[in-house]
Structures are given as structure tokens and as C-alpha cells.
Scaffold this motif. Sequence first.
Motif, PDB file in Angstrom:
ATOM      1  N   UNK A 224       1.122  -0.892   0.117  1.00 46.82           N
ATOM      2  CA  UNK A 224      -0.396  -0.108   0.161  1.00 46.82           C
ATOM      3  C   UNK A 224       1.112   1.489  -0.288  1.00 46.82           C
ATOM      4  N   UNK A 225       1.625   1.528  -0.009  1.00 39.13           N
ATOM      5  CA  UNK A 225       2.573   2.130  -1.082  1.00 39.13           C
ATOM      6  C   UNK A 225       2.456   3.019  -2.210  1.00 39.13           C
ATOM      7  N   UNK A 226       1.821   4.264  -2.488  1.00 38.96           N
ATOM      8  CA  UNK A 226       1.859   5.244  -3.898  1.00 38.96           C
ATOM      9  C   UNK A 226       3.325   5.362  -4.777  1.00 38.96           C
ATOM     10  N   UNK A 227       2.938   5.341  -5.978  1.00 38.86           N
ATOM     11  CA  UNK A 227       3.951   5.659  -6.727  1.00 38.86           C
ATOM     12  C   UNK A 227       4.455   6.900  -6.527  1.00 38.86           C
ATOM     13  N   UNK A 228       4.736   7.527  -7.007  1.00 32.08           N
ATOM     14  CA  UNK A 228       4.345   9.624  -7.382  1.00 32.08           C
ATOM     15  C   UNK A 228       5.228   9.648  -9.036  1.00 32.08           C
ATOM     16  N   UNK A 229       6.181   9.482  -9.342  1.00 35.23           N
ATOM     17  CA  UNK A 229       7.331   9.337  -9.647  1.00 35.23           C
ATOM     18  C   UNK A 229       7.807   8.349 -10.369  1.00 35.23           C
TER      19      UNK A 229
END
Length: 383
Positions: A224-229
Motif C-alpha cells: 500500500x505504497x504509492x508511486x509518485x514518479x
Amino acid sequence: MRIILVTGLGGAGRTTVAAATALAEARAGRRVLLVSEDAEGVEDTGGLAGYGDLRVLRPEPAADFRREFLALQARSGTALDLLGAAPFEDAELTELPGSRPFALLRALREAAAGDHELAVVDLPPLPEALALLALPEQLRRYLHRLLPPERQAARALRPMLAQLAGVPMPAQWLYGTTARWEAELAAVQAVVEDPATTVRLVLEPGPAATRALRTARLGLALHRLSLDAVVANRLLPAGSEDPWLAGLTAEQHRHLAELRTGAGDALHELPHLGRAPRGADDLALLAPARPCAASAPVPEWTVEDRRDEDGVLVWHVPLPGAAKEELFLVRRGDELLLAAGPFRRNLPLPGALRRCTVTGAGLVDGDLRVRFTPDPGLWPRTS
């Protein structure tokens, strides 16, 4: 406070991109902390420490290991004296393999506790970084299994229980050490799971880049970690008249097109300078677009109620990049052991699903849908 975790393939320029990101944010007037094991190398490229409101923190695994080992030795001093063991001195201790991740985790916790607005953390290469981010939750689970909280709650009865049972009970220092480790790991896990913590993936377009992006998306989604770039680094200039360089550029841009398809709007392209960065001015050319003010959304794991239709509840677990043949599910009590490719995680079931039976699972467009049949006595069907 926002935290950006920078990882990627080995040799793709993770540390450079992390330093460039931190420098760009400091120049924009934000209070920034850069956490990097290669802080000396970063400072050699431009002397970033002290630039604007930018500070640099370098984790030191060897010093961290010695400090923790000596503290544990001091707490168990009585037992060591009874055994006649000679205590170790600081100068004779050598860092053991495996101490590096713990030093990084403690640095991450310190970064989150600081008074800066943004922390940019230079993580190890992708496989090691994903294992590192999963480590706090895994270790806490191991501690709970080996020394459950209810056993710790009974520590005041330890002498009496030892006499009645006739077996040795865990020493008091073990309870204290376990509680301290649990508190530290919980603090790090809270940082990792915070919606303000995002991951920035650095890749050099090539044969391994697309596979790395797929692996990263799957591993990050499972935790549940978001990939911002996604940063496509060291892009060669197009239009060269040299046939050798033109061939390299054409191959690189073919892989870049694959990254564009996989990353979409999250892709940021950085040029190859033709040399190693030589200072803050060069780093300014290598900073990806500034992160948006709002953190990237964390994937939702929703429970869909289909009791009016076919009598089941469906748990949606987003797993972008997963393949059906890589998935493996096992129900264990109130947890679901999920293996996806090289990753596995014990997922606590939402309360609505704990009295249900798993009846099937399927993967639809990167969305794992686990079907549960409720207990009729607890979940009467509506008419």
C-alpha cells in the motif's frame, strides 16, 4: 511532513536524483533533509549541506550496530557475569552483515521526527528497498508470535510461574527489549504506511527497466505504497549523425516508449549530461518535476457487498502488474497469506470478512478479487 523514498535499478542514478530533488525543493524555499548513505559523494558533487535550508543525514551502519550491541550487552550483563563471559569493547566490534537495513530504518524514523517539511531518502536498489520497506511489519509479526503480548502482560507473575511450572521463564530484560523493539518498529512502520510517504523510481531505459517497473508497482501495491514518479534517467540526445550513438539512442528510446506505456503521466525524463554531475548547477538540471502539493492517493482495498446478488462479499486488492500464475492465497485465521511474484504478505482481514469463508479468487486488470461467503447466521440475506 512529506517523505519521498528514492529507489531504482542499481547504477541508474538514484543518489543523483535524490540529491537533485532535495536541492530543487530547498531552492524553492522548503526545509529539506536528504538521507543518503553516499552523503559524502553527494557533497563532493556540490557541497549540498548548508545550501539554503537543506541538511544531509548519513546513516552509519557500523556505529549503529556497535551502539545496539553494547546496549544489549549492558542489559544482559548479569547473565554474562554468571557465565564468566568477557564483555566486548567498542573498538573490537565489527559490523555484521544485515546491520545496514536497521540503520536505514532508524534514519527513516529520525527523518520523520525532524522539523523539516520534506525528507528525501536515498534507498538501496529496488529489490533490497522493497524488502527493507516490508521489514518493520514482518519483524513485528515475528515478535508477536515468539513473545505474544499476553505473555508480556504476565511478566509480573514470572517468578511464581517459574516455580509452579518448573521451567525457566524469559528474563525481565527480554520483555523490556522486546517492548522497545516493538515500539521502534511500530514507529517506522507508521512512517512507511503514512499517506504522505511516496516512492520515486529511477530507471535508465533498457531491457531491465520495464521489468523493474512492473516489479516495483506490484511490490509497492502489496504494501500500500504509492508511486509518485518514474524517472527515466540519462537519456541520450536524439538526432546524432554518429551511427554508433544513433543506434544506442534508438534502442534506448524504444525502451523509453515501453516505460511511457507503463508509467503514463508519472514518467519524468532527464537528460544525460555527458559527464558525472559536477556541482549544484548540474544537479539543478537533473531534478524531476516538483512533487504535487497533495500526496499520491493510496490504493483502496474495498469490500464489495454482493449479498443481494449472489450471496458473497468481494475484497478488492489492487495488484497492478500481477500475473495470475504468480498468485497464491492461503487463509490462516483472521489473515490471508498472499504471495504475488517474489513478494508475500500476511493481510489482516477486514472485520466484515473474518467470519466468512474464502470461496474463490480472480485477477481482473490488476485487481485481485477474493470472494467470501458469509456465515448465514451472522449475515442473513436480505429479501
